[in-house]
Write an enzyme that holds these catalytic residues in place. Structure first.
Site, mmCIF file in Angstrom:
data_model
loop_
_atom_site.group_PDB
_atom_site.id
_atom_site.type_symbol
_atom_site.label_atom_id
_atom_site.label_comp_id
_atom_site.label_asym_id
_atom_site.label_seq_id
_atom_site.Cartn_x
_atom_site.Cartn_y
_atom_site.Cartn_z
ATOM 1 N N HIS A 1 -1.227 0.880 7.525
ATOM 2 C CA HIS A 1 -1.740 0.841 6.161
ATOM 3 C C HIS A 1 -1.695 2.278 5.629
ATOM 4 O O HIS A 1 -1.841 3.226 6.398
ATOM 5 C CB HIS A 1 -3.182 0.317 6.214
ATOM 6 C CG HIS A 1 -3.868 0.285 4.881
ATOM 7 N ND1 HIS A 1 -3.351 -0.403 3.807
ATOM 8 C CD2 HIS A 1 -5.032 0.848 4.456
ATOM 9 C CE1 HIS A 1 -4.176 -0.260 2.764
ATOM 10 N NE2 HIS A 1 -5.193 0.499 3.138
ATOM 11 N N CYS B 1 0.818 -1.216 0.000
ATOM 12 C CA CYS B 1 0.000 0.000 0.000
ATOM 13 C C CYS B 1 0.852 1.267 0.000
ATOM 14 O O CYS B 1 0.469 2.281 -0.574
ATOM 15 C CB CYS B 1 -0.956 0.001 1.188
ATOM 16 S SG CYS B 1 -0.131 -0.251 2.765
#
Ligand SMILES: [Zn+2]
Length: 353
Positions: free
Chosen positions: A285, A33
């Site tokens: 994330h 990510c």
């Protein structure tokens, strides 16, 4: 692995994706990510892609290790994607061949510097490299004053400014401008280097301060939310508000700056991308909020998912919620406004970059 020379195209039209503005998701290959948001931030900066597209690709650049080649290939795919999502697998492989760890927890600010420096190394064509540097280059002068009074001036440059988020009054909500003020304000530091004044017998305690010489088209700022303590890294969750428009003229400017006096260019900036970290220093994330240059709407990019949001959603990344899984802004990208944008409209519009 299929590889071959790219067909050079005119500037990318950015008409792919569900919203017909070039916004296309990137699939997550497992902890990728961070690479995804970084790629999106380059892709959605047309000032960057228009330079990249003018790169003269040589035959020997067509190889698995070449960063600009694989970046162009990926952006070609994003431009023509019919499914609204693309895999960055080849680019990830290319990073690995350049000894960049990709299937791991990465730091978006660090990764920006690693990828940008690799890109500069591999673009080779000097005119393009210079343009790329100018796009992000923040030139500053650092004044170092010894306690004997001797002043030395050193020039340096940043591709990204680190904005302190600690050290100012705790408890109070911090603004981006507070952080920048702290960055530019004089700091007392101990120095091991010798004072240029030969008669100086002082134990060297020096005052360092920074002034801006020149500012770039794209201003990359990162909030120093991750601080390395002796044996581990800690994340600072405190709230840092940031504005949609920022005036760099309100910070210390060097007398050598070209923009002092009359006829000055605009040092006003408009926010267009926020790279956001969710989680702790150990595990997290990344997602991105980007304001499309085509329709001026805000979008949230979370790997393959792309959705339209509004400014209120972006402000939810200020932080300070005391909840580890809340979204906290980490890297902020501002675009310099054309001089015309900061003045009342004269009725004519300047077109082009
Ligand atoms: Zn001295």
């Amino acid at each position: 692995m299929e590889e071959g020379p790219r067909q050079l195209q005119a500037p990318w039209p950015y008409s792919s994706g569900k919203f017909k503005n070039g916004l296309v998701g990137l699939s997550n290959g497992g902890l990728t990510c961070c690479v995804n948001v970084l790629l999106q931030s380059f892709y959605l900066t047309p000032e960057f892609t228009s330079i990249l597209q003018r790169w003269d690709q040589m035959e020997n650049d067509v190889n698995a290790r070449n960063i600009p080649y694989h970046m162009c290939r990926l952006f070609d795919q994003m431009q023509t994607s019919k499914s609204g999502r693309v895999s960055a697998e080849m680019f990830l492989h290319c990073l690995q061949l350049n000894h960049v760890k990709v299937y791991t927890q990465n730091d978006a600010a660090e990764l920006f510097l690693i990828v940008f420096n690799l890109l500069l190394d591999q673009l080779q064509t000097s005119a393009i490299v210079e343009e790329m540097k100018r796009l992000y280059e923040i030139k500053v002068e650092q004044l170092v004053q010894c306690s004997c009074g001797e002043v030395t001036v050193k020039d340096s440059r940043f591709w990204s400014l680190p904005v302190p988020v600690i050290g100012t009054q705790c408890g109070k909500d911090l603004t981006l401008e507070d952080g920048l003020t702290q960055f530019f304000s004089p700091q007392s530091v101990r120095s091991n280097s010798r004072c240029p004044n030969h008669d100086c017998k002082m134990k060297r305690s020096v005052q360092k301060s920074i002034k801006l010489i020149s500012v770039p088209e794209v201003l990359n700022l990162h909030l120093t939310r991750f601080c390395a303590l002796s044996s581990f890294t800690r994340k600072i969750y405190r709230s840092v508000t940031f504005p949609q428009t920022l005036d760099l003229n309100s910070f210390p400017v060097s007398e050598r700056s070209q923009t002092c006096g009359s006829g000055q260019e605009s040092w006003h900036y408009q926010l267009y991308a926020v790279l956001v970290h969710i989680g702790s220093a150990l595990f997290g994330h990344y997602i991105a909020y980007v304001k499309s240059f085509k329709d001026s709407m805000w979008y949230k990019l979370d790997d393959t998912s792309v959705s339209q949001v509004d400014w209120m959603d972006v402000t939810s990344t200020f932080g300070g919620h005391g909840f580890m899984w809340s979204e906290t802004a980490y890297v902020l990208l501002y675009r310099r406004m054309k001089t015309d944008d900061t003045k009342p409209s004269s009725g004519t519009q300047t077109v082009g970059l």
